[in-house]
Design an enzyme around this catalytic site. Structure first.
Site, PDB file in Angstrom:
ATOM      1  N   ASP A 171      37.505 -14.310  13.007  1.00 25.39           N
ATOM      2  CA  ASP A 171      37.415 -13.362  14.124  1.00 25.39           C
ATOM      3  C   ASP A 171      37.136 -11.936  13.632  1.00 25.39           C
ATOM      4  O   ASP A 171      37.103 -11.676  12.433  1.00 25.39           O
ATOM      5  CB  ASP A 171      38.742 -13.452  14.915  1.00 25.39           C
ATOM      6  CG  ASP A 171      38.541 -13.226  16.403  1.00 25.39           C
ATOM      7  OD1 ASP A 171      37.509 -12.672  16.800  1.00 25.39           O
ATOM      8  OD2 ASP A 171      39.453 -13.590  17.172  1.00 25.39           O
ATOM      9  N   ASP A 226      34.701 -12.989  25.186  1.00 27.64           N
ATOM     10  CA  ASP A 226      35.439 -14.215  25.527  1.00 27.64           C
ATOM     11  C   ASP A 226      35.071 -14.773  26.897  1.00 27.64           C
ATOM     12  O   ASP A 226      34.839 -14.031  27.852  1.00 27.64           O
ATOM     13  CB  ASP A 226      36.944 -13.932  25.496  1.00 27.64           C
ATOM     14  CG  ASP A 226      37.446 -13.746  24.071  1.00 27.64           C
ATOM     15  OD1 ASP A 226      36.607 -13.725  23.135  1.00 27.64           O
ATOM     16  OD2 ASP A 226      38.665 -13.625  23.891  1.00 27.64           O
TER      17      ASP A 226
HETATM   18  C1  GLA Z   1      39.371 -13.201  20.188  1.00 28.43           C
HETATM   19  C2  GLA Z   1      38.454 -14.404  20.179  1.00 28.43           C
HETATM   20  C3  GLA Z   1      39.083 -15.520  20.998  1.00 28.43           C
HETATM   21  C4  GLA Z   1      40.445 -15.872  20.423  1.00 28.43           C
HETATM   22  C5  GLA Z   1      41.330 -14.652  20.355  1.00 28.43           C
HETATM   23  C6  GLA Z   1      42.603 -14.912  19.572  1.00 28.43           C
HETATM   24  O1  GLA Z   1      39.481 -12.663  21.466  1.00 28.43           O
HETATM   25  O2  GLA Z   1      37.192 -14.084  20.691  1.00 28.43           O
HETATM   26  O3  GLA Z   1      38.243 -16.641  21.055  1.00 28.43           O
HETATM   27  O4  GLA Z   1      40.258 -16.424  19.134  1.00 28.43           O
HETATM   28  O5  GLA Z   1      40.663 -13.569  19.715  1.00 28.43           O
HETATM   29  O6  GLA Z   1      43.430 -13.812  19.508  1.00 28.43           O
END
Ligand code: GLA
Length: 438
Positions: A171, A226
């Site tokens: 990430d 997301d």
């Molecule tokens: C980010 C990623 C998500 C998830 C969260 C976890 O937002 O894009 O898919 O992995 O972090 O904290």
């Protein structure tokens, strides 16, 4: 001076020769080690994602509320529900599995949530014929505030290899001073040096266009922020937003030429089986399949409805996603709320998805012979794909409505369809007449 004339001369010559010999040996050794270091220089593990990865991830349903029993239960259901048989392989733990680093800097799992440790969990998952994925972050902390890998990349990669991890989602939170390509390169190199093949999932949300640099480092890259389980919404979280299915679909414009075997565009993990309707779930799943997206389920597999299960395990739709050509669909035509998407498949076959974004069902008449479909951009073997329905004939299989599939339906006559609101009809077209066109 003629050294060769005296016995002493022989001695001096021999000494000089041995000096030359050692010098030559040294040069050869240096050359060899340079060549060797070039040939074993770090690279992405090859052939781990010839087709888009399939699996499950904990985040969309469970966020930080995860533990080892949940992950074991999911692995069990992955097998008993038929998902493994349909092709799902990875069981991926997302954020918040972490405890602290030990005195030597090695990351440990949270003891309360994962008392048996990640190695035992990996062994269990492998015993089911499945693979384990884990999550980290290129910054000092993950998005959930857990220890990130910045400065610990090689130790983390070593730890994952010791545990038997097969997939890493990496990430991009808390990375203010980092260069994205550099950070993902470092983790790729670290994984490579730890010697256990790991799929590297680049999760930097499309911020610095990973489709332009990600292919060298990872097997898939997120193209957007997301996802959230709504048809067409944006949920504003202040500094960032999460996006509904239609929003994410529209953000894929212009990206298809960057994806292919072992380097996929990733429009995020799926929301099938969460809050949307059965129709919307079917459309969402079909869109992901047509986009050659990774199919990573994000629902609670232990309690899924039969409809969600049937959607996630539709073999004909999965075959379109996993097609060996690895080419994403393109938008062919738009008529009001209706979109027509074509995906070229191996053996000159095609998939057609008719998407109804609107609030009312629509009657469609597909007059095949009036259409010539030309792939707008995809140089495979130096030529564009095209489907000339005037001169070539295709057998039609309806992917979601199998009731008419026992009849021989072809593109020789036109096809009448009803596409419900927020839903799709997907047809697979297998070529049956001889012609040189695709
Ligand atoms: C980010 C990623 C998500 C998830 C969260 C976890 O937002 O894009 O898919 O992995 O972090 O904290």
């Amino acid at each position: 001076m003629n050294f060769l004339a005296t016995p002493r001369g022989y001695l001096i010559t021999a000494k000089l020769n041995s000096k030359r010999f050692y010098l030559t040996l040294l040069c050869l050794t240096l050359l060899w080690s340079t060549l060797m270091s070039t040939s074993v220089s770090a690279q992405k593990f090859s052939n781990l994602a010839d087709t888009p990865p399939m699996g499950w991830n904990s985040w969309n349903t469970f966020a930080c509320d995860i533990n080892e029993q949940l992950i074991r239960d999911i692995a069990d259901v992955m097998v008993s529900s038929g998902m493994k048989e349909a092709g799902y392989e990875y069981v991926n733990i997302d954020d918040c599995w972490h405890g602290e680093r030990d005195d030597n800097g090695f990351i440990q799992a949270n003891e309360a949530r994962f008392p048996s440790g990640i190695k035992a969990l990996a062994d269990y998952i492998h015993s089911k014929g499945l693979k384990l994925g884990i999550y980290s972050d290129a910054g000092d902390k993950t998005c959930g505030g857990k220890p990130g890998s910045n400065g610990y990349e090689y130790q983390d990669a070593l730890q994952y290899a010791r545990w038997g991890v097969d997939y890493l989602k990496y990430d991009w939170c808390n990375t203010e001073n980092l260069n994205s390509a550099g950070a993902y390169r470092t983790m790729r190199d670290a994984l490579y040096s730890a010697k256990r093949p790991v799929v590297l999932s680049i999760c930097e949300w499309g911020d610095t266009k990973p489709w332009l640099w990600g292919k060298e480092f990872g097997h898939l890259w997120r193209t957007t922020g997301d996802i959230i389980d709504c048809w067409d919404c944006e949920v504003d979280h202040g500094t960032w937003s999460s996006w509904g299915i239609m929003r994410i679909l529209d953000m894929q414009a212009g990206l298809r030429q960057y994806a292919g075997p072992n380097h996929w565009n990733d429009p995020d993990m799926m929301e099938v089986g969460n809050r949307m309707s059965v129709n919307e779930d079917r459309a969402h799943f079909s869109i992901w399949a047509m986009l050659a997206a990774p199919l990573i389920a994000g629902n609670d597999l232990r309690n899924m409805s039969t409809e969600a299960q049937n959607t996630l395990t539709n073999k004909a739709m999965i075959a379109i996603n996993q097609d060996a050509l690895g080419v994403q669909a393109f938008k062919y035509k738009v008529a009001g709320n209706i979109e027509y998407w074509f995906k070229p498949l191996a053996n000159k076959a095609w998939a057609l998805m008719v998407l109804n974004r609107g609030e009312k069902a629509q009657q469609i008449n597909l007059d095949w012979r009036a259409e010539t479909v030309i792939d707008p951009f995809f140089p495979v073997e130096g030529s564009k794909y095209n489907a000339d329905f005037k001169n070539s004939r295709y057998r039609i299989t309806n992917v979601w409505d199998t009731s008419s599939n026992d009849k021989i339906n072809t593109t020789a006559t036109s096809t009448a369809l009803t596409v419900p609101s927020h839903d799709v009809v997907v047809l697979r077209l297998d070529k049956i007449s001889l012609s040189d066109s695709h």
